[in-house]
Design an enzyme around this catalytic site. Sequence first.
Site, PDB file in Angstrom:
ATOM      1  CE1 TYR A 142     -15.408 -27.047 -45.299  1.00  0.00           C
ATOM      2  CE2 TYR A 142     -14.510 -24.858 -45.637  1.00  0.00           C
ATOM      3  CZ  TYR A 142     -14.480 -26.216 -45.881  1.00  0.00           C
ATOM      4  OH  TYR A 142     -13.525 -26.725 -46.710  1.00  0.00           O
ATOM      5  CE  LYS A 189     -19.831 -42.761 -44.195  1.00  0.00           C
ATOM      6  NZ  LYS A 189     -19.152 -43.812 -44.955  1.00  0.00           N
ATOM      7  CG  ASP A 221     -17.611 -44.324 -48.057  1.00  0.00           C
ATOM      8  OD1 ASP A 221     -18.657 -43.988 -48.648  1.00  0.00           O
ATOM      9  OD2 ASP A 221     -17.597 -45.203 -47.175  1.00  0.00           O
ATOM     10  CG  ASP A 245     -12.471 -28.212 -49.309  1.00  0.00           C
ATOM     11  OD1 ASP A 245     -11.999 -27.486 -50.198  1.00  0.00           O
ATOM     12  OD2 ASP A 245     -11.823 -28.583 -48.310  1.00  0.00           O
ATOM     13  CG  ASP A 249      -8.305 -29.752 -53.533  1.00  0.00           C
ATOM     14  OD1 ASP A 249      -9.038 -28.808 -53.883  1.00  0.00           O
ATOM     15  OD2 ASP A 249      -7.243 -29.587 -52.897  1.00  0.00           O
TER      16      ASP A 249
HETATM   17  C1  IPM Z   1     -11.565 -23.913 -51.247  1.00  0.00           C
HETATM   18  C2  IPM Z   1     -10.542 -23.730 -50.157  1.00  0.00           C
HETATM   19  C3  IPM Z   1     -11.208 -23.098 -48.946  1.00  0.00           C
HETATM   20  C4  IPM Z   1     -12.278 -24.061 -48.457  1.00  0.00           C
HETATM   21  C5  IPM Z   1     -10.254 -22.719 -47.816  1.00  0.00           C
HETATM   22  C6  IPM Z   1      -9.152 -21.799 -48.292  1.00  0.00           C
HETATM   23  C7  IPM Z   1     -10.974 -22.126 -46.643  1.00  0.00           C
HETATM   24  O1  IPM Z   1      -9.928 -24.927 -49.855  1.00  0.00           O
HETATM   25  O2  IPM Z   1     -12.171 -22.924 -51.679  1.00  0.00           O
HETATM   26  O3  IPM Z   1     -11.770 -25.053 -51.673  1.00  0.00           O
HETATM   27  O4  IPM Z   1     -11.980 -24.996 -47.697  1.00  0.00           O
HETATM   28  O5  IPM Z   1     -13.431 -23.881 -48.829  1.00  0.00           O
HETATM   29 MN    MN Z   2     -10.501 -26.579 -51.131  1.00  0.00          MN
END
Ligand code: IPM
Ligand code: MN
Length: 371
Positions: A142, A189, A221, A245, A249
């Site tokens: 990042y 990884k 993975d 990240d 999700d």
């Molecule tokens: C998160 C979001 C952010 C990230 C984005 C909005 C930059 O997806 O906080 O998980 O990738 O960290």
């Molecule tokens: Mn995110």
Amino acid sequence: MKLNIAVLAGDGIGPEVIQQALKVLNAIAEKYDHTFLYQTELVGGIAIDTYGDPLPEKTLEICKKADAVLFGAIGDPKFDNNPNSKIRPEQGLLKLRKELDLFANIRPITTYTPLIHKSNLKEKVIKGVDFIIYRELTGGIYFGEKTLSEDGNSATDTCTYTSAEIDRITHMAFAAAKNRRKKLTLVDKANVLETSRLWRKRVQEIKKLYPTVKLDFLYVDNAAMQLILNPKQFDVILTENMFGDILSDEASVISGSIGLLASASIGNKSALFEPIHGSYRQAKGKNIANPLAAVLSAAMLLDHFGLFYEAETIKNAVEKSIELNICTPDLNEINHFSTSSVGNFIRDFVLDNDNTFYNKHNIDLGQSTII
Ligand code: IPM
Ligand code: MN
């Protein structure tokens, strides 16, 4: 307790869900005699539209001075669909994380009994899941050097980590595991990436200071698969920025909705609390977005300042709203409630949980909650 809270509601559904979190914080302040002072500023797409900058100096200043930041969401498809746009809303959040040195992003994953049967995953797989992701937040791909060649045909994103960056979050993750079920899983990884091999080396070294914690390793993975196959095996997951990240999700599926997941981003001087869902632009202004992740982020804020009882009060109110199906459409397709009615219910429950009378009939009709 007196707390100065910078409130950055941001884009999309950010303002609607943050409004509910503030209602609930105000109820806590009233009930337990705390003073929460808020300062509101712009961030993200709306700050670009207003000032041409996703993190205006004013916004950064109030965040630096505040005890904590409550953050909504940022992002807008009008920027996503234009790969040439030089200024993007996300830069606001990334810069804020870097400037406040919020190196540890903590994302708890739990299940709620009334939602288990609604999950896409089998009950036997998810029942009882309770783990926390410790995601490194200010390093890795990042923030590494980025290049784009002059002809526009070649680009790079560099992944860099130093031992110091790895060590500070690793200590936090081990300390958390020591107070929980004593298991830490490093996700990396290391079969391919040099940075991952550095993570393994440092984490194994630091492990010596936490003899009661069992350490294991998973390639990312495989971890992506294990999260769905057998999420109960996890207690604390430690991982670098981008893997964290993606995996968080994925892990939201276990809870039932990404609209339930809260997070804390912690540094040595500052702390920021935000729902992990994005700006969900399609729902903006419709009063349908799930406010629970924002409300639970406010609970994490209180936990951070040692207000454990107050945080617990919020969590109980959230659980009650789920139990009574006082939920937005992501969790309750038929008799759903609006964002603001869910917020009102939680506020009222916090204020008066013993005497509140719920009109079950009206709840079933999806109308009002309290008479
Ligand atoms: C998160 C979001 C952010 C990230 C984005 C909005 C930059 O997806 O906080 O998980 O990738 O960290
Ligand atoms: Mn995110």
